[in-house]
Scaffold this motif. Structure first.
Motif, PDB file in Angstrom:
ATOM      1  N   PHE A  64       0.821  -1.205   0.000  1.00 29.70           N
ATOM      2  CA  PHE A  64       0.000   0.000   0.000  1.00 29.70           C
ATOM      3  C   PHE A  64       0.863   1.267   0.000  1.00 29.70           C
ATOM      4  O   PHE A  64       0.673   2.171  -0.799  1.00 29.70           O
ATOM      5  N   ASP A  65       1.823   1.299   0.908  1.00 27.38           N
ATOM      6  CA  ASP A  65       2.692   2.473   0.939  1.00 27.38           C
ATOM      7  C   ASP A  65       4.160   2.051   1.008  1.00 27.38           C
ATOM      8  O   ASP A  65       4.998   2.722   1.593  1.00 27.38           O
ATOM      9  N   SER A  66       4.440   0.883   0.433  1.00 26.59           N
ATOM     10  CA  SER A  66       5.814   0.400   0.449  1.00 26.59           C
ATOM     11  C   SER A  66       6.126  -0.267  -0.888  1.00 26.59           C
ATOM     12  O   SER A  66       5.218  -0.579  -1.659  1.00 26.59           O
ATOM     13  N   TYR A  67       7.374  -0.414  -1.147  1.00 24.98           N
ATOM     14  CA  TYR A  67       7.761  -1.065  -2.398  1.00 24.98           C
ATOM     15  C   TYR A  67       9.027  -1.864  -2.213  1.00 24.98           C
ATOM     16  O   TYR A  67       9.817  -1.606  -1.304  1.00 24.98           O
ATOM     17  N   LEU A  68       9.174  -2.822  -3.097  1.00 22.99           N
ATOM     18  CA  LEU A  68      10.394  -3.620  -3.138  1.00 22.99           C
ATOM     19  C   LEU A  68      10.862  -3.651  -4.582  1.00 22.99           C
ATOM     20  O   LEU A  68      10.093  -3.974  -5.490  1.00 22.99           O
ATOM     21  N   VAL A  69      12.122  -3.291  -4.787  1.00 21.89           N
ATOM     22  CA  VAL A  69      12.720  -3.424  -6.113  1.00 21.89           C
ATOM     23  C   VAL A  69      13.993  -4.230  -5.906  1.00 21.89           C
ATOM     24  O   VAL A  69      14.792  -3.907  -5.033  1.00 21.89           O
ATOM     25  N   MET A  70      14.146  -5.300  -6.663  1.00 25.92           N
ATOM     26  CA  MET A  70      15.337  -6.131  -6.454  1.00 25.92           C
ATOM     27  C   MET A  70      15.809  -6.778  -7.750  1.00 25.92           C
ATOM     28  O   MET A  70      15.068  -6.865  -8.727  1.00 25.92           O
ATOM     29  N   ARG A  71      17.049  -7.170  -7.738  1.00 23.00           N
ATOM     30  CA  ARG A  71      17.559  -7.950  -8.868  1.00 23.00           C
ATOM     31  C   ARG A  71      17.764  -9.379  -8.387  1.00 23.00           C
ATOM     32  O   ARG A  71      18.097  -9.600  -7.215  1.00 23.00           O
ATOM     33  N   HIS A  72      17.558 -10.320  -9.265  1.00 23.28           N
ATOM     34  CA  HIS A  72      17.745 -11.720  -8.912  1.00 23.28           C
ATOM     35  C   HIS A  72      19.176 -12.133  -9.166  1.00 23.28           C
ATOM     36  O   HIS A  72      19.826 -11.634 -10.075  1.00 23.28           O
ATOM     37  N   GLY A  73      19.647 -13.059  -8.325  1.00 21.94           N
ATOM     38  CA  GLY A  73      20.959 -13.636  -8.585  1.00 21.94           C
ATOM     39  C   GLY A  73      20.893 -14.487  -9.841  1.00 21.94           C
ATOM     40  O   GLY A  73      19.813 -14.821 -10.319  1.00 21.94           O
ATOM     41  N   VAL A  74      22.058 -14.789 -10.400  1.00 20.69           N
ATOM     42  CA  VAL A  74      22.025 -15.626 -11.595  1.00 20.69           C
ATOM     43  C   VAL A  74      22.378 -17.057 -11.274  1.00 20.69           C
ATOM     44  O   VAL A  74      23.006 -17.363 -10.266  1.00 20.69           O
TER      45      VAL A  74
ATOM     46  N   ILE B  63      16.005  -2.824  -2.934  1.00 16.88           N
ATOM     47  CA  ILE B  63      15.681  -1.506  -2.399  1.00 16.88           C
ATOM     48  C   ILE B  63      14.281  -1.620  -1.819  1.00 16.88           C
ATOM     49  O   ILE B  63      13.336  -1.970  -2.535  1.00 16.88           O
ATOM     50  N   ARG B  64      14.167  -1.360  -0.557  1.00 19.23           N
ATOM     51  CA  ARG B  64      12.843  -1.371   0.070  1.00 19.23           C
ATOM     52  C   ARG B  64      12.542   0.018   0.575  1.00 19.23           C
ATOM     53  O   ARG B  64      13.360   0.630   1.250  1.00 19.23           O
ATOM     54  N   GLY B  65      11.374   0.507   0.195  1.00 13.49           N
ATOM     55  CA  GLY B  65      11.026   1.866   0.597  1.00 13.49           C
ATOM     56  C   GLY B  65       9.692   1.898   1.318  1.00 13.49           C
ATOM     57  O   GLY B  65       8.824   1.045   1.081  1.00 13.49           O
ATOM     58  N   PHE B  66       9.554   2.860   2.201  1.00  9.61           N
ATOM     59  CA  PHE B  66       8.359   2.961   3.034  1.00  9.61           C
ATOM     60  C   PHE B  66       7.879   4.390   3.017  1.00  9.61           C
ATOM     61  O   PHE B  66       8.538   5.285   3.551  1.00  9.61           O
ATOM     62  N   LEU B  67       6.742   4.601   2.420  1.00 11.39           N
ATOM     63  CA  LEU B  67       6.242   5.968   2.338  1.00 11.39           C
ATOM     64  C   LEU B  67       5.696   6.469   3.666  1.00 11.39           C
ATOM     65  O   LEU B  67       5.538   7.664   3.867  1.00 11.39           O
ATOM     66  N   SER B  68       5.394   5.544   4.576  1.00 19.08           N
ATOM     67  CA  SER B  68       4.879   5.992   5.867  1.00 19.08           C
ATOM     68  C   SER B  68       5.927   6.811   6.608  1.00 19.08           C
ATOM     69  O   SER B  68       5.607   7.699   7.382  1.00 19.08           O
TER      70      SER B  68
END
Lengths: 175, 684
Positions: free
Chosen positions: B488-498, B607-612
């Motif tokens: 809702f007010d957070s996100y996760l952006v990540m890259r996967h290992g190979v 990258i984890r972000g929290f808008l709260s």
């Protein structure tokens, strides 16, 4: 008046300066002429064409006959005059900014990349080679008080970078 | 022994605006009309010191009815014949064409038109073919002059040797008062003891006789920048003079080669030259045989080609402008950034929703040219306000999201190669009945092929389980996988290992309080979860099913996903870039950005972000050996059994837990305890 503070050039000042340039040019048959987009506040600008022969480098003996078309227009966001130009070959194809740099290797030291870039023309809104306006105010500042035509004073400083030489008659207008 | 007068050929100079105007006229006015159209050419009245070549220019004003050019130009009268096909351009008879042009000029002479406008002797003709699709212009200029005009140079001297300074001044001021139609050619009458007279040809020419010819100087505005030669139109002047003054044949006649030049701020005619020239006898074909086709850049008689694509094709202008913006970044800030590497990276966007739109737009900004969308739904009425590639009309038309996204992306930037695929990604626990079997197999094949064909895969789907299959295939294919998920007010952006790269990249030195995980050891989206993805939409309320998020979250996450990809691409080790993470509070991550491995700084794992709290953290996690998507257990099973394995998983996610040996593990674990720790995917 668009003046940000007392020490900057207003559009009215700019229009007066370029009008003086065109008048002097008409006497000299020097080729500066007016263009205008009446819908824009900063719609007035002046144009001059000049043919020059520049050789690329030592290996290349070919002389390139190039037409330089200079435009002097007013950039509202910076509050300064802008010198834009396009360069084309005899068949009408334009030089890319890289090709232009190549022809001007002697200016490399003064950091051509920062100085000459490609930007949209303030009136025509098309890409033109441009002397980056961010330092213009700095160059113009001393002239704003001293010169009767700060646009000419500024041109005498920056013009040589783009092969634009001003006749001495213009310089006389400044004092 | 005297020389013959030498002629300077005129060289054409076409302004870009000329081609622009010609295209416009061809499309809107001429269309298929193949008649000749009259145009103007321009030559500067003051000879240039910076350009030794004699140029005649044409520009957009060449097509004007009246000559309205600036006072610095002398007019040239011309015609353009623009053919409809390249064949006509090639095949038309060039000799006949120039002779017929010459004949027209001859008509002007005998009709006395030249008296009214002497500049009619300055002539040119353009044969052209405009390939408007390619913005290619084939063209050939000619400056018709009679073939047989050999003029003997008896004497040449400076103007001031013949005329007094006062007379020179008279000549110059009289010139200035001449109408521009009379400036190219006129007459000076000099009788001893009398004032110098400047007259037009119309006024004087016919009264000149053989006896008093020496009192007259035939003036021509010399367009040659080489003052020892004269411009080729001089031959037309001779042809004209000999028509009306037949008696001048084989006689010595006075000429003034009029030249305006600039000394300081003064324009003078002092550099003009006075000639004594012996005119030729008129041959039989004097007025019928004409020459003057311009040589091309290889100095051969032949047409030229102007490729104006870069200047006139708006889509090419847009492409160049976009590239230039990025190059400015390279030139000014990051000299070692590899823009080509970014440009050629093919991106596959799985999901064309809020994230997909945001990712695609940011990719465009970075100059990525290949963007493929996969989605299975249509644009709904609620979509356009959050999903930046859609419009209200797309919802009305119920366009498929992947197709609409691709189309609109091309509207934004025609240089992009964008395709949309309507495809449902098969998911674990979404059982495949008999009726769907073939379709599911087809979908797997299609997705596999798409992943193979791209370099970077973005997982931007709205459910957890739909990410499973692309995670697995992307891993096996060793692609860069970037995953973005929203709360809702957070996100996760990540890259996967190979997947099992043999050589491990040794991480360079890192500051104390930091740990590092090598690129082939990084977790995937599923590593942190200890259950297989099932049907997560089952049993959810509506607000749980549609992703309910703060609207800005997807924009942030989409942008970060692209920036993460770019950082990976710019890292020395690419997809194997190690990820650092801070283990002590005292080490700010900013201090770790200085690294010789990448111009863009460090490449986080996630990258984890929290808008709260408007905070962002960069955790890094190691691969989990029992992961349901990227563990060797699962990958080996997939490699061995392929479709059979996948179908089993689709039918029951339990199968996946068996393969990953999770089932076994659960037996020995207090499940309640685990659940307590397995927080929601991306909450704090």
């Amino acid at each position: 008046m668009i003046t940000l503070d007392d020490m900057s050039l207003s559009i009215e000042d700019f229009n007066r300066c370029i009008e003086d340039i065109v008048n002097t040019s008409d006497n000299l048959i020097d080729g500066w002429r007016f263009e205008q987009n009446e819908e824009l506040e900063n719609g007035k600008y002046i144009i001059k064409k000049e043919q020059k022969v520049l050789s690329q480098d030592q290996e290349d003996d070919i002389n390139h006959v190039l037409t330089f078309e200079y435009h002097i227009a007013f950039n509202i966001s910076y509050g300064v005059p802008v010198l834009c130009f396009n360069v084309w070959k005899q068949d009408g194809t334009m030089l890319t900014v890289e090709e232009f740099w190549k022809l001007n290797e002697r200016f490399k030291e003064s950091n051509m990349y920062d100085t000459i870039t490609q930007m949209d023309h303030p009136v025509l809104r098309r890409p033109f080679f441009t002397l980056h306006p961010c330092r213009t105010h700095e160059i113009m500042e001393p002239f704003l008080e001293e010169s009767k035509n700060p646009v000419v004073s500024w041109l005498t400083v920056v013009g040589p970078f783009v092969h634009l030489d001003l006749n001495e008659e213009y310089v006389k207008m400044c004092s | 022994m005297s020389d013959n007068l030498s002629y300077v050929q005129i060289s054409s100079s076409v302004n870009p605006s000329f081609w622009n105007k010609l295209s416009e006229l061809k499309l809107n006015v001429y269309k298929l009309d193949e008649s000749k159209h009259s145009i103007w050419g321009y030559h500067t009245i003051i000879n240039s010191t910076s350009c030794p070549i004699t140029l005649m220019e044409v520009d957009s004003t060449s097509f004007n009815r009246e000559f309205t050019a600036h006072n610095q130009y002398l007019p040239f009268h011309g015609w353009i014949l623009n053919t409809n096909t390249i064949e006509q351009f090639k095949e038309c008879d060039k000799v006949e064409l120039i002779n017929s042009e010459g004949h027209k000029l001859y008509q002007h002479i005998i009709n006395e038109d030249v008296f009214k406008d002497t500049s009619l002797l300055n002539r040119f003709f353009i044969l052209s073919f405009a390939d408007l699709k390619k913005f290619h212009y084939y063209y050939w200029f000619s400056f018709p002059v009679p073939r047989h005009v050999v003029v003997e140079k008896i004497d040449a001297c400076d103007l001031e040797n013949v005329f007094s300074p006062e007379e020179v001044e008279t000549l110059h001021s009289a010139y200035k008062n001449l109408d521009c139609t009379q400036r190219s050619y006129f007459i000076v009458k000099k009788e001893s003891g009398k004032m110098l007279e400047i007259c037009t040809l119309a006024f004087q020419l016919k009264s000149i006789t053989l006896e008093d010819k020496d009192n007259y100087y035939f003036v021509f505005h010399n367009i040659s920048n080489d003052k020892n030669a004269v411009g080729s139109p001089f031959r037309n002047y001779v042809a004209f003079l000999l028509y009306y003054c037949d008696f001048l044949q084989n006689k010595i006649v006075n000429f003034i080669s009029f030249n305006l030049s600039r000394t300081g701020s003064q324009v003078t005619c002092r550099k003009s030259i006075v000639y004594k020239l012996k005119l030729p006898m008129k041959t039989k074909d004097f007025y019928t045989s004409w020459v003057g086709w311009e040589k091309n850049e290889r100095d051969k008689m032949g047409p030229k080609l102007a490729n104006m694509k870069n200047t006139l094709d708006p889509s090419v202008i847009a492409e160049n402008a976009v590239d230039l913006n990025l190059k400015l970044m390279k030139w000014n800030l990051l000299p070692s950034i590899d823009l080509d590497n970014i440009k050629k990276t093919k991106c596959l966007l799985l999901g064309a929703g809020t994230l997909g739109c945001s990712v695609a737009r940011t990719l465009l900004g970075w100059g990525v040219r290949d963007i493929t969308f996969v989605d299975n739904s249509t644009v709904s009425f609620s979509n356009p306000v959050r999903q930046s590639l859609f419009t209200y009309q797309d919802s009305v038309d119920m366009k498929s999201k992947s197709k609409a996204a691709a189309d609109n992306l091309k509207n934004i930037f025609p240089g992009v190669n964008s395709v949309g695929h309507q495809l449902t990604i098969p998911m674990p626990g979404h059982s495949v009945g008999e009726s769907l079997l073939e379709q599911t197999k087809e979908s797997v094949k299609k997705l596999t092929q798409l992943i193979k064909d791209h370099d970077a895969i973005f997982l931007l789907l709205d459910s957890r389980e739909s990410r499973w299959l692309p995670t697995l295939i992307g891993n096996v294919e060793n692609k860069i996988l970037i995953n973005a998920a929203l709360g809702f007010d957070s996100y996760l952006v990540m890259r996967h290992g190979v997947y099992s790269q043999n050589d491990t990249i040794q991480a360079s030195d890192h500051p104390e309080g930091c740990k590092v995980i090598t690129g082939n050891n990084l977790a995937c989206y599923f590593c942190c979860d200890v259950t297989a993805p099932g049907d997560s939409l089952k049993g959810r309320t509506l607000d749980q099913q549609c992703t309910v998020t703060r609207p800005g979250v997807s924009q942030i996450a989409g942008a970060l996903a692209v920036e993460l990809l770019i950082s990976v691409l710019q890292h020395k080790h690419g997809v194997l870039a190690p990820a650092y993470y801070s283990t002590a509070q005292t080490v700010p991550m900013q201090e770790m950005t200085a690294s010789g491995d990448s111009v863009l700084g460090l490449v986080p794992h996630s990258i984890r972000g929290f808008l709260s709290s408007f905070e962002q953290i960069l955790p890094a996690t190691e691969k989990y050996k029992n992961c349901v998507a990227c563990s060797d257990l699962v990958i080996n099973e997939y490699k061995e059994k392929q479709m059979e394995f996948l179908l089993n998983v689709f039918n029951s996610s339990k199968h996946l837990e068996d393969v990953a040996l999770l089932t076994e593990m659960f037996k020995d674990t207090d499940f309640e305890e685990v659940l307590e720790f397995s927080d929601e995917d991306f909450s704090a």
